[in-house]
Write an enzyme that holds these catalytic residues in place. Structure first.
Site, PDB file in Angstrom:
ATOM      1  N   ASP A   1       0.360   8.049   8.211  1.00  0.00           N
ATOM      2  CA  ASP A   1       0.435   8.198   6.757  1.00  0.00           C
ATOM      3  C   ASP A   1      -0.782   8.945   6.199  1.00  0.00           C
ATOM      4  OD1 ASP A   1       1.003   7.959   4.093  1.00  0.00           O
ATOM      5  OD2 ASP A   1       1.395   5.810   4.124  1.00  0.00           O
TER       6      ASP A   1
ATOM      7  N   SER B   1      -4.445   2.842  -1.492  1.00  0.00           N
ATOM      8  CA  SER B   1      -3.788   3.796  -0.598  1.00  0.00           C
ATOM      9  C   SER B   1      -4.661   5.035  -0.464  1.00  0.00           C
ATOM     10  CB  SER B   1      -2.448   4.226  -1.183  1.00  0.00           C
ATOM     11  OG  SER B   1      -1.543   3.186  -1.063  1.00  0.00           O
TER      12      SER B   1
ATOM     13  N   HIS C   1       1.961   9.273   1.598  1.00  0.00           N
ATOM     14  CA  HIS C   1       2.717   8.775   0.443  1.00  0.00           C
ATOM     15  C   HIS C   1       1.999   9.044  -0.874  1.00  0.00           C
ATOM     16  CE1 HIS C   1       0.534   4.805   0.832  1.00  0.00           C
ATOM     17  NE2 HIS C   1       0.753   4.742  -0.456  1.00  0.00           N
TER      18      HIS C   1
HETATM   19  N1  GLU Z   1       1.270   0.995   0.501  1.00  0.00           N
HETATM   20  C1  GLU Z   1       0.855   0.475  -0.750  1.00  0.00           C
HETATM   21  C2  GLU Z   1       1.560   1.183  -1.862  1.00  0.00           C
HETATM   22  O1  GLU Z   1       2.076   2.224  -1.674  1.00  0.00           O
HETATM   23  C3  GLU Z   1      -0.607   0.626  -1.036  1.00  0.00           C
HETATM   24  C4  GLU Z   1      -1.529  -0.294  -0.439  1.00  0.00           C
HETATM   25  C5  GLU Z   1      -1.342  -1.717  -0.829  1.00  0.00           C
HETATM   26  O2  GLU Z   1      -0.736  -2.050  -1.859  1.00  0.00           O
HETATM   27  O3  GLU Z   1      -1.860  -2.498  -0.060  1.00  0.00           O
HETATM   28  O4  GLU Z   1       1.608   0.717  -2.982  1.00  0.00           O
END
Ligand code: GLU
Length: 716
Positions: free
Chosen positions: A220, A650, A84
């Site tokens: 991911d 991330s 991502h």
């Molecule tokens: N998956 C989260 C994002 O894309 C990042 C990690 C998190 O916020 O813990 O913002």
């Protein structure tokens, strides 16, 4: 009685010892915290984590394009981050013919790696505490405005000096809300190439439905490489550049993780607000979050439907959809978590204890007796402006793209009106800005119009007294008719009309630009924000910043038994924890890891979010996991741990007790997104992809074993 007291003591000591709250600045970790890290199992020293003169683990941790983290895993600049995080780059190289989002991409040699203009990756060289220098000569009676002026001037001087001394990039950031100032020296690389990415059916498996959710089965990750010039220094893209040779890269531990193993996450968390008051938390919960959710629900309903219907739209809107839906879902989880774990009550009890203690101490009482009340007053007074600001962000920045697209033509209109600017300069501007093909490649006018229709009702309802649509919309027109006309009449709505307008453009034609309904609406929104909302808010921000600084300092004095780590601010941090599952709600218990078995269980060929590529199924059926299998024979996919992380983490390396890579952090569980406001070690878990799944996909799935061969694998 004694027994109960003893139990309480052990309970509080064990809570203290196992508390993994905090995002710590490398090189400035105190004894208490490092003692905690060691007692939880850390074997490497603080010097191994951060050193200036020798290489250390920090040299492998890379800020990825400002918003994510990544990690160096070879002596040839090989960089791992999340899928991502690389998503918009993968998307920008994709088309219907070469659909890397759908099919994945793997460079089988250096020459096949794809360059990414505009991207950067930076490595922190050194962190210095410059608080004394920054605050020296600042009078104790300085007003907030004088303080700001002083800080700007002195920081500027310190930065210039450090730049001269090092020849590198330098910035200063406030910590503990202005009670400490740290200077960061970093080396910024700009030739970053895409090396590999799994298909989205692996890298984004579970898509929105699984985003922020545990149990998770997403691979991911994506792979990039940093290039440098012949002197191994940063340089813009050139055929002459070669893979960067880092001071340190992380060895990869392929033995895997077990429950209670120590985990350290090293990265660049973006923003947390762990010290805000009860009233501010309440305003987020009751006013700000509902507003944001409402606006995003409106745009997502349009985009999601369009993406479901059409393959091209799916590519065009993939990155935009993710940008909107990611925080949308996080805010829902955050609200749930804050309510369920009674954060308002907890904030209230901290504030009550604070008040009780200051009332017992005359010095504190004279300094702080009105502090909380003042903070509440400012917070409530600024709320209407904050609402305006959030509507502006959601409508203008996150809503219809046409608003942002017309922005650049404001410069042209201003040039045309300025008599000192020659016709040649105007022609040159037009020539320079004439290629809009990149923008229109991913733009669908009817989707954009539908987004505006879906959001405008809310926006206008809220901003009614401000008369935004005055003389833009006729009285007889409904909002829908107005939007239809806006898109029909605007020249900014399709590439052909824009090109023909600029063909043979005459200076006086700027009037047509200014009369364009999309241009005018956009300008009106932006002007209202910059002339009214922003200046109004700034008055409050200045005051609330100063109260926050005092509040932070006061809490540390009055409630010294609590642990204080600085709020995240996009700078390099270390957080520690251990591999552990959790109980998300009454009666449920979550394991600490997931496996490929679970990927297969979730498979649903009728649902695009859960398609499993045929090759992956084949490997699963043959159990062809090679050296990447766990000792139990299964293929582990992801694990959770109790590290205090946030957005920006991330792609962060998850590091074992010995300093080796065991995973890539990519998310938090839904229940734990509350940690941006309050971390709770019982419930808050970060989600990481197991590094063995990453290597398995590269090697066995994609046939890119040469990349794994570049790394240093540790198997015992
Ligand atoms: N998956 C989260 C994002 O894309 C990042 C990690 C998190 O916020 O813990 O913002």
């Amino acid at each position: 009685m004694i027994k109960k007291f003893l139990l309480l003591i052990t309970l509080s000591i064990s809570l203290q010892a196992s508390s993994t709250e905090g995002m710590w600045v490398p090189g400035m970790i105190n004894k208490l915290v490092s003692g905690n890290m060691e007692s939880m199992g850390m074997k490497v020293s603080l010097d191994d984590l951060y050193a200036i003169n020798n290489s250390s683990i920090k040299d492998a941790v890379v800020h990825f394009n400002g918003g994510c983290t990544s990690v160096l895993v070879s002596d040839q600049g090989l960089l791992l981050t999340n899928h991502h995080c690389g998503y918009s780059r993968i998307q920008s190289h994709s088309s219907l013919e070469k659909n890397y989002l759908k099919d994945g991409f793997w460079a089988m040699s250096l020459t096949e790696e794809l360059s990414n203009p505009g991207m950067d990756a930076s490595i922190i060289k050194e962190i210095r505490d410059v608080t004394d220098l920054v605050l020296a000569d600042l009078s104790v009676d300085a007003s907030e405005a004088e303080r700001k002026e002083h800080l700007k001037k002195v920081s500027g001087e310190i930065i210039e000096k450090a730049k001269e001394e090092t020849g590198l990039d330098v910035y200063i950031k406030p910590f503990y809300h202005g009670n400490q100032y740290l200077l960061f020296i970093s080396e910024i690389f700009t030739d970053i190439r895409l090396v590999g990415a799994p298909p989205s059916s692996i890298g984004k498996y579970g898509f929105d439905t699984d985003n922020w959710v545990w149990p998770r089965h997403t691979g991911d990750f994506s792979v990039f490489r940093i290039y440098a010039n012949r002197e191994n220094k940063p340089a813009d893209f050139s055929e002459e550049n070669r893979p960067y040779q880092p001071k340190h890269f992380l060895p990869v531990n392929i033995q895997g993780v077990e429950e209670n193993d120590y985990t350290l996450v090293y990265g660049f968390p973006g923003t947390t607000e762990n010290y805000i008051t009860e009233v501010e938390t309440k305003n987020i919960l009751e006013t700000v979050n509902p507003l944001r959710l409402k606006m995003r629900e409106a745009s997502l309903s349009v985009i999601d439907e369009a993406m479901r219907k059409d393959e091209l739209t799916k590519i065009q809107y993939a990155a935009k959809q993710s940008r909107i839906s990611n925080a949308y879902k996080k805010w829902i989880g955050q609200t749930k978590g804050l309510v369920r774990h009674r954060v308002l009550d907890k904030k209230d009890s901290v504030e009550s204890l604070f008040t009780k203690r200051i009332n017992e101490n005359p010095d504190w009482k004279s300094s702080y007796s009105t502090l909380i009340a003042e903070m509440e007053e400012i917070e409530n007074a600024q709320l209407p402006l904050s609402v305006n600001r959030n509507y502006f962000i959601e409508f203008y920045y996150m809503g219809p793209e046409i608003f942002r697209f017309t922005e650049k033509y404001r410069e042209l209109a201003a040039m045309c009106k300025d008599e000192t600017i020659t016709d040649e300069a105007i022609d040159a501007w037009i020539a320079e800005h004439s290629d809009n093909s990149g923008y229109f490649k991913n733009y669908d006018t009817s989707i954009d119009g539908d987004i505006m229709k879906a959001q405008i009702e809310y926006f206008v309802e809220d901003q009614k007294p401000l008369d935004f649509l005055n003389n833009l919309k006729t009285d007889k027109e409904s909002l829908t008719e107005f939007v239809d006309r806006l898109y029909d009449e605007s020249i900014f709505n399709n590439e052909a009309s824009l090109n023909s307008f600029f063909d043979g453009f005459k200076r006086k034609n700027y009037k047509k630009i200014e009369a364009d309904p999309a241009y005018e609406f956009s300008l009106r929104l932006a002007k209202f924000y910059s002339d009214v909302t922003r200046p109004g808010l700034l008055l409050y921000v200045t005051k609330s910043d100063s109260l926050m600084r005092i509040w932070m300092d006061a809490q540390m004095k009055v409630l010294p038994e609590r642990t204080y780590s600085p709020d995240a601010n996009g700078t390099l941090r270390i957080t520690f924890g251990k591999v552990e599952g959790y109980e998300p709600f009454d009666g449920a218990e979550y394991a600490y890891y997931t496996t490929l078995e679970g990927v297969m269980e979730k498979e649903d060929p009728t649902n695009p979010e859960y398609n499993v590529p045929a090759r992956l199924k084949e490997l699963y059926q043959k159990k062809d996991y090679g050296r990447y299998a766990h000792s139990t024979g299964e293929m582990r996919v992801a694990f959770v741990a109790s590290n205090h992380t946030s957005g920006g983490n991330s792609g962060s390396p998850v590091i074992d007790a010995n300093g080796n890579l065991i995973g890539l952090n990519f998310d938090r569980t839904w229940e734990s997104t509350m940690s941006d406001i309050m971390f709770n070690p019982i419930i808050c878990r970060n989600i990481s992809v197991d590094i063995r799944y990453v290597l398995f996909i590269m090697d066995k799935y994609a046939g890119a074993k040469h990349l794994v061969d570049e790394m240093k694998l540790i198997s015992e």
